[in-house]
Design an enzyme around this catalytic site. Structure first.
Site, PDB file in Angstrom:
ATOM      1  N   ASP A 211      43.412  42.781  37.260  1.00 50.46           N
ATOM      2  CA  ASP A 211      43.042  42.426  38.630  1.00 50.46           C
ATOM      3  C   ASP A 211      42.599  40.974  38.760  1.00 50.46           C
ATOM      4  O   ASP A 211      42.417  40.476  39.864  1.00 50.46           O
ATOM      5  CB  ASP A 211      41.913  43.359  39.103  1.00 50.46           C
ATOM      6  CG  ASP A 211      41.619  43.245  40.585  1.00 50.46           C
ATOM      7  OD1 ASP A 211      42.575  43.177  41.373  1.00 50.46           O
ATOM      8  OD2 ASP A 211      40.432  43.214  40.956  1.00 50.46           O
ATOM      9  N   SER A 235      41.200  43.085  47.229  1.00 50.16           N
ATOM     10  CA  SER A 235      42.227  44.037  46.801  1.00 50.16           C
ATOM     11  C   SER A 235      42.208  45.251  47.726  1.00 50.16           C
ATOM     12  O   SER A 235      41.140  45.798  48.023  1.00 50.16           O
ATOM     13  CB  SER A 235      41.969  44.488  45.362  1.00 50.16           C
ATOM     14  OG  SER A 235      41.967  43.388  44.480  1.00 50.16           O
ATOM     15  N   GLN A 285      50.154  45.193  43.398  1.00 48.54           N
ATOM     16  CA  GLN A 285      48.924  45.130  44.188  1.00 48.54           C
ATOM     17  C   GLN A 285      49.224  44.568  45.569  1.00 48.54           C
ATOM     18  O   GLN A 285      50.019  43.637  45.709  1.00 48.54           O
ATOM     19  CB  GLN A 285      47.878  44.248  43.501  1.00 48.54           C
ATOM     20  CG  GLN A 285      46.534  44.200  44.227  1.00 48.54           C
ATOM     21  CD  GLN A 285      45.514  43.342  43.493  1.00 48.54           C
ATOM     22  OE1 GLN A 285      45.449  42.130  43.705  1.00 48.54           O
ATOM     23  NE2 GLN A 285      44.737  43.961  42.619  1.00 48.54           N
TER      24      GLN A 285
END
Length: 299
Positions: A211, A235, A285
């Protein structure tokens, strides 16, 4: 360059400790955050901890092969996160779990994880893009010496903090230029000291690391950086597929690109390769990329 001494790598020990959840009940776990002062919980921390919670409800011979997560609310770094695991399915070859992260009585995160018993089968994978070896790139200390006095205060604080994952970007020039480029980047990464021989732990550490830079890839097309004060970034969802065994304490090449940004959302993809070219994991993502006036405070 040699690895840091153990006494200099406390960030990795802290990460392993953070991933070692406290069991409250058969399907209920509590996870704490790092001591570093974050304004909100880092998404990779929640991904890694939720995967740990799911792993602890599944037989050892079954390995996670995919995880699909949604970030529902910003996490409060001052409070622990409760992970509630729902046992959706226990089949002959596959096991499915649903994990809910809870803070202040509300769900702030949700993830589904699928596990698979090992089977022999077909084998192919995409080739690794060409990239210089990590040893041929500046290490983090070299980057700090070159970059710190040229960075704004918020970026400088980020780079000065000890981190459990060493990152070596193939091209650091975008941090000094504001030209719009093709939204792609290659980054070598690994834990800063050896990890225990537990493959689920290596999966959780990779989930944590995955991430860091993924959403940042979409900003390359617009000449922006994730530290810019006129941006609100977060996110929204994150998916991972684990294809082959790997070690998170050995160099992995994270090849990332962003095929789309629209409607204040950016979409990014990642492929993770071992240094000998094996594709071991894939990520996607979508994240919030919202323009906002400088000095705007998010409530």
């Amino acid at each position: 360059m040699a690895r840091k001494k153990a006494s200099e790598s406390s960030a990795v020990d802290d990460l392993v400790s953070i991933l070692d959840l406290e069991r409250l009940e058969q399907n209920l776990f509590r996870g704490r955050g790092p001591k570093a002062g974050w304004q909100r919980v880092y998404g990779g921390q929640v991904l890694g901890q939720a995967l740990v919670a799911a792993v602890r409800t599944v037989p050892e011979e079954r390995v996670a092969h995919s995880a699909h997560a949604y970030f529902l609310l910003p996490g409060d770094p001052a409070e622990p996160i409760i992970y509630d695991v729902e046992r959706i399915r226990d089949g002959g070859s596959f096991t499915t779990r649903r994990v809910k992260g809870i803070q202040h009585g509300r769900a702030m995160f949700a993830m589904s994880v699928s596990f698979h018993k090992h089977e022999e089968g077909f084998d192919h994978h995409a080739p690794m893009p060409e990239a210089p070896a990590p040893e041929d790139l500046p290490n983090e200390q070299d980057l700090k010496e070159r970059m710190l006095d040229k960075l704004p205060e918020n970026m400088r604080r980020y780079w000065e903090r000890e981190r459990p994952i060493e990152i070596r970007p193939v091209d650091v020039s975008r941090y000094f230029a504001r030209d719009k480029r093709e939204p792609r980047q290659l980054i070598w990464m690994r834990a800063t000291k050896p990890l225990p021989d537990s493959f689920p732990l290596h999966q959780c550490v990779l989930a944590y690391a995955s991430d860091f830079t993924l959403l940042d890839t979409a900003l390359i097309a617009h000449g922006k950086l994730m530290f810019d004060k006129d941006l609100q970034l977060a996110s929204l969802d994150h998916s991972m597929w684990f294809h082959r065994p790997f070690r998170a304490d050995e160099w992995l090449l994270y090849a990332q690109d962003s095929p789309s940004a629209f409607g204040a959302r950016g979409f990014c993809r990642g492929s993770v390769f071992t240094r000998d070219g094996l594709l071991v994991a894939s990520t996607t993502q979508e994240g919030l990329m919202r323009r906002q006036p400088t000095g705007f405070v998010v409530s």
